[in-house]
Design a protein around this motif. Structure first.
Motif, PDB file in Angstrom:
ATOM      1  N   GLU A 668     -11.367 -37.587   8.101  1.00 26.39           N
ATOM      2  CA  GLU A 668     -10.066 -37.011   7.694  1.00 26.39           C
ATOM      3  C   GLU A 668      -9.097 -36.846   8.866  1.00 26.39           C
ATOM      4  O   GLU A 668      -7.950 -36.464   8.669  1.00 26.39           O
ATOM      5  CB  GLU A 668     -10.283 -35.657   6.997  1.00 26.39           C
ATOM      6  N   CYS A 671      -4.737 -40.284  11.148  1.00 32.90           N
ATOM      7  CA  CYS A 671      -3.414 -39.962  10.603  1.00 32.90           C
ATOM      8  C   CYS A 671      -2.423 -41.084  10.905  1.00 32.90           C
ATOM      9  O   CYS A 671      -1.792 -41.088  11.959  1.00 32.90           O
ATOM     10  CB  CYS A 671      -2.881 -38.670  11.214  1.00 32.90           C
ATOM     11  N   ARG A 685       0.717 -38.653   8.155  1.00 35.11           N
ATOM     12  CA  ARG A 685      -0.326 -38.065   7.315  1.00 35.11           C
ATOM     13  C   ARG A 685      -0.832 -36.807   8.029  1.00 35.11           C
ATOM     14  O   ARG A 685      -1.129 -36.844   9.218  1.00 35.11           O
ATOM     15  CB  ARG A 685      -1.471 -39.057   7.142  1.00 35.11           C
ATOM     16  N   GLY A 688      -6.569 -33.916   7.212  1.00 39.80           N
ATOM     17  CA  GLY A 688      -7.134 -33.368   5.977  1.00 39.80           C
ATOM     18  C   GLY A 688      -8.136 -32.266   6.268  1.00 39.80           C
ATOM     19  O   GLY A 688      -8.605 -32.095   7.402  1.00 39.80           O
ATOM     20  N   ALA A 692     -12.519 -32.973   2.258  1.00 39.01           N
ATOM     21  CA  ALA A 692     -11.563 -33.263   1.163  1.00 39.01           C
ATOM     22  C   ALA A 692     -11.567 -34.772   0.904  1.00 39.01           C
ATOM     23  O   ALA A 692     -11.829 -35.547   1.807  1.00 39.01           O
ATOM     24  CB  ALA A 692     -10.171 -32.800   1.579  1.00 39.01           C
ATOM     25  N   LEU A 694     -10.564 -38.537   0.661  1.00 35.09           N
ATOM     26  CA  LEU A 694      -9.576 -39.291   1.455  1.00 35.09           C
ATOM     27  C   LEU A 694      -8.539 -39.884   0.506  1.00 35.09           C
ATOM     28  O   LEU A 694      -8.855 -40.184  -0.641  1.00 35.09           O
ATOM     29  CB  LEU A 694     -10.287 -40.416   2.208  1.00 35.09           C
ATOM     30  N   PRO A 695      -7.316 -40.039   1.000  1.00 41.15           N
ATOM     31  CA  PRO A 695      -6.262 -40.534   0.113  1.00 41.15           C
ATOM     32  C   PRO A 695      -6.585 -41.944  -0.406  1.00 41.15           C
ATOM     33  O   PRO A 695      -7.254 -42.720   0.260  1.00 41.15           O
ATOM     34  CB  PRO A 695      -5.021 -40.578   1.008  1.00 41.15           C
TER      35      PRO A 695
END
Length: 1579
Positions: A668, A671, A685, A688, A692, A694-695
């Protein structure tokens, strides 16, 4: 090689893992190829015998080899494109020396799949031919082009051995050796071929292994193939297609059973066996079905519209979403202790945290060099500010005022000095402009940096002592003036030169306002460098927004690998870090090159929380990571990827995570962010939370992207683009997506557009450029109705993207990397990625590829330039290039125009090692790129050519045309010379009816009058002839002929003499003896092999009974050297006329009638035809009389002749005219000019000559050789003011450029600009026009070249586009009538129409002299009648196209003058695309294309245009010419060049009249005798 046939998926997992490990070792160079083969064979040894379906011959492809004797097709099936084992291991490997920026496994597989698709049908591209000396790199065997051998007749030129070894040596990742193009269509359209090529593999065990060659032959033979006939590339009948229009058409080879010869009989029946023609044949095969969208409109040539506009495809995806709503960033929080200005933060930390480290710099080995504390940074910046304001200049006149701009010139490796300089400037309130260190006067882009400094008004540069020492200097030690820079003062800022401020001095630190704080440079797509001004408030707000978005805390450690002079490197590493008292560790580019792991080690050692990198750094760290087992990256909370907006960054991030997750890197923390010089940080970004999700990623269809819409890719995984988000937009900002071109209209939600930002934290303007600023920084988006959506201005970011779910920002490319081809958008980075996914990449360096577009013929054309590795062979490079073509065609559905490879390290670099794209483009367009390999594919990508002209059947008869012209008020195009007049005096008639009598008459009446003076190279008269001397010499020759020749009256006698008086005497000797003289140019003693066969041919064709010549030439004719090229035993009687006894003939022959033959005139036409024409006594005397009247020649006059005296008007002036008119001729053999250039001009000056005749070759020699020496000649007293007429004798269109430059050059020597003119003659009539003394000056008109191609004449103004200047060919001779005729209907044409020139005159030749009695073929050239009009006049057809135009000038009789304009020979014209082209027009364009093209010639071969260019420069420029020649012919003539041949100077054969022998050249090319430097086959 034992594993080749093994199905890897059938092996146990541990063996697959070991194989994967081995592959990895090989790819990273830890093991040699030999060791690899050995270990692999050992691993697989035990599995080979008991696995089914094993075959040793082909790479990873399961084949069921049928028996070679069995003719029935045995289906074979290519294996799966990659086995699971290799997929499994590829995800983990670190890819040799590859640029991971563009590395995407998904993408590589897509490219492999796309290339594998091409396997189904074969197509061989002809490999270019290159001379070995041209580039040292090529190994010997690559110089002979591929030739055919039996095995299989699939298409002209698979070089079996090479192909085989290549196929065997390649792994599956390189699907095919030669280019294969396949039709990608619906399954139905190629079901036949698919069953053939994808049949079920037979699984029975194999009794014996087949030899590799026959297997390969089988594979090639069973690909579906059809008959082959050379295609008409020019036609455009709509072809049957698969379901999709824009895909590459199938290229059919030839059927296996068909014989070779039938394929290689080309369109014009030339049997071809040479290697050149095989290549052209292949080229034709590849062009079978030119790729063109279906066209509906006819091309109408009259309209100004040249270009074919493809109709929009109804299936084009269109955006369907609603209009986008502007996206708002989170509010920018207010933190109580944020400083009022950035300088205030520095002042605070300098006072309260003086010992706290601000910056650590590394030395070249990656070890810390020094650490700058906040205290030191503050005190040094203060000193510098004080010095700048108070110590430069005097108290009353300081050099710097607050607000002045100052350049900061510091190398990347010295960040400390740069920080001090930057903050010193902020404290002094002067505006820093950081730029790169200029390394040489001609640095890539140095001129553009000069533009930046000029627009910002910079005159002072700060630098360090070390840097100053390294700058290039003049001999006296001053720093040189860099190209394009304003004058600069240089100030050294090392501490020892700074002054400590006085106690009472304090810097002025106001609260941040809108004044400019600093200027950051940015280069645009065109290469201009502009300065983006950032105000103090923007700088502060940006730092606050970054601190909030990245969650920076006081005292953190940050590792910065980026350039600290601009962009992210500066925003995070210099500005935001000081605001938050962060300790920055800077890793310069030089350290990264030496030690790519250095940044990871720094993170590990300092437990850094934030690292600032580019994909390149991730890639380098992965490459080097195996040396470092103990690094730990768990301290990182944010790994900022500065170029995360690049669509290909996603694979770098994944691969890096794969390698370093085991070293504590958390997923996370990666970025990616998007930035732009104008809007600064656009989106980033946020790190995170642990664990969480990941996008998600967007998998988009490239086809959709090219039309600017977002479509999730479903159908074809090959053309998918995976993009990662770059997070949310910055705090306090507002974002929209607008259309990139036209007015800033808001996009729909599923549309790609340019991101525009409104924020206090962005740039404010381009400094000093208000116009450009308005379009970029003050954009107000409008809605679909065109109404503005509000008052607030947005800034354009130059980024293309869209807003995804959850307001995440996705970027798919940059405006500057956008290539608009035929209305579709392609991203340069995407094309680079596709090119790099083509295996094997051992040919080029991964990081050194430039993609750009050039505008040629009304559309953008894509060019890819890459640096080739020194060890790559010619074959490898060509193969890699051909496969890149396919991959890009397949994945992006766009054709490449040009693919060039240049030698390593020759592309211009940006300061940080990237490729300088616009400089590269500039070099490409100027011909300074010097590629070592090039592939042009205009046939595939130029789809907007006008439709070929369909010749309409002529329904209108000639009579109706005539009536039509009369009704339209147009007169019939004809012109008449003045009357010859009737000779009254019987005495004169007797004197002039036969030239032999004229000479006898002169010898009696005026024996001592000098008729001829022959000059040598020194200008000395070596020989003269009075009337009596000439008569006596002629008599001696007559006596000898009668005695020794054994001749009958009317026999032909060849005269073989150098230019001189002997030739003239021999001519009259023949007339006296009643035999027919035939003058022949003697063979060149140094070049007998080339010149003697022509002599032999004329002697044979003319059936000569005897040869008159000189002793030296007689020896040559009988020499051993001559025997090598002709049969010397069968010469007719040879008589040498050097020392003849003084004898008089018993009588002198007198012809019974004037219609008897006087002489034969033999000449080789430019099309290579040898023609002899018969000249009667009547024609000779009429011609001489006509010339006498036109040029006013009397016995008191002197003329100078510098011509070859062997045929045409040159012979008439040299041998006949003086005897008829009695004037004195000064003879200058053109060969003498080669040893003494000024000979001709100095003769004109010395003898005060009024009239002179020369050839184009003589004029060119003088122009090129003496053009620079006019001052010297003037000093020698050379004066040409006496010259009244200087006539160029030629049988072609007047060479206007040459005559004009001759006139201009020698104007200083007194040459009147009106003096130079031209003559025109042809085979049927040796003299039609000759600029005499009486007529008006020759006029010049400008005609439209487009109309000319349609056989029409349209007069335009001078300087109009596509205009061609034509000069009148001289005044029509007395007694000559000329008419312009339609060569097809033979009816007369109107004024200013293009047609064949027909001539009626008493001095036309009486016919061709041929031995085969083929007069019927040529009979209509003489004594032809018009089909309508005046049927009684007899005309001779000249074979030249031209037109007549009535001018405003008056001729001698007071009538309006009719000017004849010759356009060109009908035989020479090229019929291409239904239009008529004159080679000279294309050649003129080609010669203009590059300074190193000395001469050029064009011809066609089976509908291909071949351009031969002579290279006068160095051989490394040879390949620069290929694209330039292709461009210029496409732009100016709307033709695609098929073959470009680069040869040495002097290769294009030129005849004695200075005309190009294009047919000889064509024959030499096809017989492969040109020894070209390079032959490029444009596809």
């Amino acid at each position: 090689m034992a594993d080749r046939g093994v199905d890897l998926s059938a092996l146990p997992k541990e063996v697959r893992d070991q194989l994967a490990e081995l592959d990895l070792e090989l790819s990273e160079g830890d093991i040699t190829q030999k060791g690899y083969e050995k270990k692999k064979a050992k691993l697989l040894g035990s599995y080979i015998q008991h696995l089914p379906n094993v075959d040793l011959s082909l790479p990873d492809v399961q084949l069921s080899p049928g028996h070679s004797a069995d003719p029935s097709p045995s289906p074979e099936a290519p294996g799966p494109s990659t086995s699971s084992a290799s997929k499994h291991h590829r995800a983990h490997r670190s890819g040799g020396a590859r640029d991971e920026r563009y590395r995407s496994d998904i993408h590589t597989e897509a490219v492999q799949a796309a290339l594998a698709k091409h396997k189904e049908e074969k197509m061989a591209l002809p490999m270019p031919t290159k001379r070995r000396s041209a580039f040292v790199q090529s190994p010997i065997d690559t110089c002979t082009p591929p030739d055919t051998s039996s095995a299989s007749e699939d298409e002209g030129s698979l070089r079996r051995k090479a192909a085989l070894s290549a196929v065997l040596a390649q792994s599956l990742q390189s699907p095919d050796y030669w280019i294969n193009r396949s039709v990608q269509s619906s399954s139905t359209s190629s079901s036949a071929s698919s069953t053939l090529s994808h049949g079920e593999p037979k699984t029975q065990p194999q009794p014996q292994l087949q030899p590799a060659a026959s297997v390969l032959a089988d594979v090639l033979a069973f690909t579906r193939i059809e008959n082959s006939v050379p295609p008409d590339v020019t036609s455009s009948t709509p072809q049957e297609r698969g379901s999709r229009v824009d895909l590459p058409p199938a290229v059919r080879g030839m059927s296996r059973g068909q014989s070779r010869s039938s394929m290689l009989d080309t369109a014009d029946g030339v049997p071809v066996s040479s290697r050149v023609s095989t290549k052209i044949q292949q080229l034709l095969n590849t062009l079978k079905r030119p790729k063109r969208p279906p066209l509906s409109e006819f091309f109408v040539d009259d309209s100004e519209e040249i270009v074919e506009v493809p109709q929009p495809d109804p299936n084009t995806p269109k955006p369907e979403g609603r209009q986008i709503i502007p996206v708002k960033g989170e509010p920018l929080g207010v933190v109580s202790n944020w400083p009022p200005a950035l300088q205030a933060a520095l002042a605070r930390w300098g006072a309260t945290q003086a010992k706290s480290p601000a910056l650590t710099a590394l030395d070249i080995t990656g070890k810390p060099l020094y650490t700058l504390t906040y205290g030191k940074l503050w005190s040094r910046s203060l000193k510098l500010a004080y010095t700048l304001l108070n110590k430069l200049g005097t108290k009353t006149e300081p050099v710097l005022q607050p607000g002045d701009r100052v350049a900061l010139v510091y190398p990347n490796s010295d960040p400390g000095m740069f920080w001090v300089a930057f903050y010193g400037c902020l404290l002094a309130e002067v505006i820093p402009v950081p730029i790169e260190v200029p390394l040489s006067r001609q640095d890539a882009g140095s001129q553009q940096i000069g533009f930046l400094l000029g627009s910002c008004g910079v005159s002072l540069a700060l630098t360090s002592e070390v840097c100053l020492k390294g700058l290039p200097k003049t001999p006296n030690g001053e720093i040189i003036q860099f190209k394009g820079w304003p004058r600069m003062k240089w100030v050294v800022t090392d501490t020892k030169y700074l002054t400590k401020p006085s106690k009472d001095w304090q810097p002025h630190i106001p609260t941040a306002n809108t004044d400019t704080a600093y200027i950051e440079y940015k280069a645009s797509k065109e290469g201009t460098v502009m300065g983006v001004a950032v105000s103090k408030i923007s700088m502060l707000t940006h730092c606050q927004a970054l601190s909030q978005a990245c969650g920076y805390c006081e005292g953190e450690t940050l590792v910065n690998v980026l350039d600290c002079k601009k962009d992210m490197g500066m925003w995070h590493g210099v500005l935001t870090s000081v605001m938050n008292r962060i300790h920055t560790i800077t890793v310069p580019y030089a350290v990264m090159k030496a030690c790519p792991m250095s940044w990871v080690q720094r993170v590990h050692i300092h437990k850094a929380r934030v690292a600032l990198v580019k994909c390149r750094d991730l890639h380098w760290a992965m490459m080097a990571h195996k040396d470092q087992r103990d690094t730990n990256l768990s301290s990182i909370r944010m790994l900022i990827v500065a170029d995360g907006a690049n669509p290909w960054s996603v694979s770098s991030c994944d691969a890096f995570l794969n390698v370093f997750q085991s070293h504590g890197l958390k997923p996370e923390v990666i970025c990616p962010c998007a930035t732009s010089p104008e809007a600064l940080t656009v989106a980033i970004r946020r790190p995170g939370a642990r664990g969480a999700p990941l996008p998600a990623r967007a998998i988009l269809s490239m086809g959709g992207l090219s039309h600017g819409v977002i479509r999730v890719n479903t159908e074809d995984k090959n053309s998918a683009l995976t993009v990662q988000d770059v997070g949310h937009i910055m705090p306090g900002a507002l974002m929209c997506i607008v259309k990139p071109d036209g007015s800033p209209q808001l996009c729909k939600t599923d549309e790609i557009g340019e991101i525009v930002i409104n924020s206090r934290a962005g740039g404010t303007m381009y400094y000093g450029l208000p116009g450009v600023t308005k379009n970029t920084f003050e954009v107000i988006p409008v809605n679909q109705a065109g109404a503005p959506i509000g008052e607030i201005p947005f800034s354009r970011t130059g980024l293309l993207g869209f807003v995804g779910p959850g307001s995440l920002v996705f970027v798919v490319g940059k405006i500057e990397g956008l290539l608009m081809v035929s209305g579709r958008r392609h991203n340069a980075d995407d094309l680079v990625a596709t090119a790099l996914a083509v295996e094997p990449v051992k040919t080029v360096y991964r990081g050194r590829i430039a993609v750009f577009s050039v505008t040629v013929f009304y559309d953008e054309r894509i060019v890819i330039v890459a640096e080739q590795r020194p060890d790559a062979s010619e074959e490898d490079s060509f193969q890699w290039m051909s496969r890149v073509l396919q991959a890009i065609d397949s994945i992006h559905q766009v054709g490449l125009y040009c693919l060039a490879l240049v030698p390593a390290n020759t592309l211009p670099k940006t300061p940080l090692g990237g490729i300088h794209i616009c400089e590269t483009k500039q070099n490409f367009l100027e011909g300074n790129l010097h590629p070592c390999n090039i592939l042009m594919c205009p046939h595939t990508c130029v789809t907007n050519l006008p439709k070929p002209r369909q010749k309409q059947p002529v329904d209108v008869g000639p009579a109706s045309m005539l009536v039509g012209n009369l009704v339209a008020g147009k007169r019939i195009a004809q012109a008449i010379g003045r009357e010859l007049g009737v000779v009254e005096d019987q005495d004169l008639i007797r004197k002039h009816q036969f030239l032999s009598e004229a000479l006898q008459f002169r010898a009696q009446t005026d024996p001592d009058h000098v008729l001829y003076v022959l000059l040598n190279a020194k200008g000395v008269a070596v020989c003269t002839a009075t009337c009596a001397q000439l008569h006596k010499r002629a008599e001696k020759i007559t006596a000898t002929l009668m005695e020794r020749g054994g001749l009958n009256t009317g026999d032909n006698v060849v005269l073989l003499y150098p230019p001189g008086i002997d030739l003239i005497a021999a001519f009259y000797g023949c007339l006296y003896a009643g035999v027919i003289p035939v003058t022949v140019r003697p063979p060149h003693p140094q070049n007998l092999a080339a010149t003697l066969p022509t002599v032999r041919m004329i002697i044979d064709v003319s059936k000569a009974a005897c040869i008159l010549t000189t002793q030296p030439l007689m020896r040559i004719l009988r020499s051993r050297e001559a025997a090598a090229s002709v049969n010397i035993k069968t010469w007719p009687t040879i008589i040498d006329t050097d020392d003849l006894p003084r004898k008089r003939p018993p009588h002198i022959y007198k012809p019974p009638t004037a219609e008897m033959l006087a002489y034969l005139d033999f000449s080789v036409s430019t099309t290579g035809m040898l023609t002899g024409v018969k000249m009667s006594h009547a024609a000779v005397s009429t011609l001489c009389r006509s010339i006498k009247l036109q040029c006013e020649l009397y016995s008191s006059r002197q003329i100078a002749i510098c011509l070859d005296p062997y045929c045409g008007l040159g012979f008439v002036l040299w041998c006949l005219s003086s005897v008829y008119s009695g004037h004195q001729s000064i003879l200058i053999p053109p060969l003498e000019l080669e040893s003494s250039l000024p000979l001709w001009l100095s003769t004109l000056s010395q003898y005060k000559i009024r009239d002179t005749f020369c050839s184009y070759s003589v004029m060119e020699l003088c122009t090129k050789g003496l053009g620079t020496q006019t001052e010297m000649l003037k000093a020698r007293g050379l004066n040409l003011s006496c010259v009244r007429s200087c006539v160029v004798i030629a049988e072609e269109r007047p060479r206007l450029a040459l005559t004009q430059s001759f006139s201009k050059l020698f104007k200083d020597l007194g040459l009147s600009p009106r003096a130079v003119s031209t003559a025109f003659g042809s085979r049927v009539n040796l003299a039609i026009c000759l600029q005499g003394t009486a007529g008006p000056d020759p006029s010049t008109v400008y005609v439209d070249m487009k109309s000319l191609r349609h056989d029409r004449v349209r007069l335009v103004e001078r300087g109009a586009p596509q205009s061609l200047p034509l000069m009148e060919s001289g005044t029509i001779l007395p007694g000559v009538r000329v008419i312009i005729v339609n060569p097809e209907t033979r009816g007369p044409l109107g004024d200013s129409h293009l047609g064949e020139i027909w001539v009626s005159s008493a001095h036309s030749a009486s016919g061709y002299y041929t031995i085969y009695g083929e007069e019927s073929l040529q009979a209509d050239h003489f004594n032809t009648r018009l089909s309508f009009g005046e049927p009684h006049t007899l005309w001779a057809r000249t074979g030249y196209l031209g037109f007549i135009k009535r001018t405003e000038l008056l001729d001698a009789s007071g009538d309006r003058h009719d000017a004849l304009f010759v356009v060109g020979s009908l035989d020479e014209t090229l019929e291409l695309r239904g239009l008529r082209y004159h080679p000279i027009d294309i050649e003129t364009s080609v010669s203009r294309a590059h300074r190193s093209i000395a001469e050029s010639a064009v011809f066609t071969w089976t509908n291909l245009l071949v351009v031969v260019a002579e290279l006068s420069g160095s051989e490394q420029e040879a390949l620069d010419l290929v694209p330039l020649v292709t461009n210029v012919v496409l732009e100016e003539h709307h033709l695609i060049v098929g073959v470009v041949v680069i040869v040495d100077p002097g290769v294009i054969p030129i005849n004695s009249r200075g005309e190009k022998q294009r047919m000889h050249l064509r024959d030499s090319f096809l017989a492969d005798q040109l020894d070209p430097i390079y032959v490029a086959y444009n596809m």
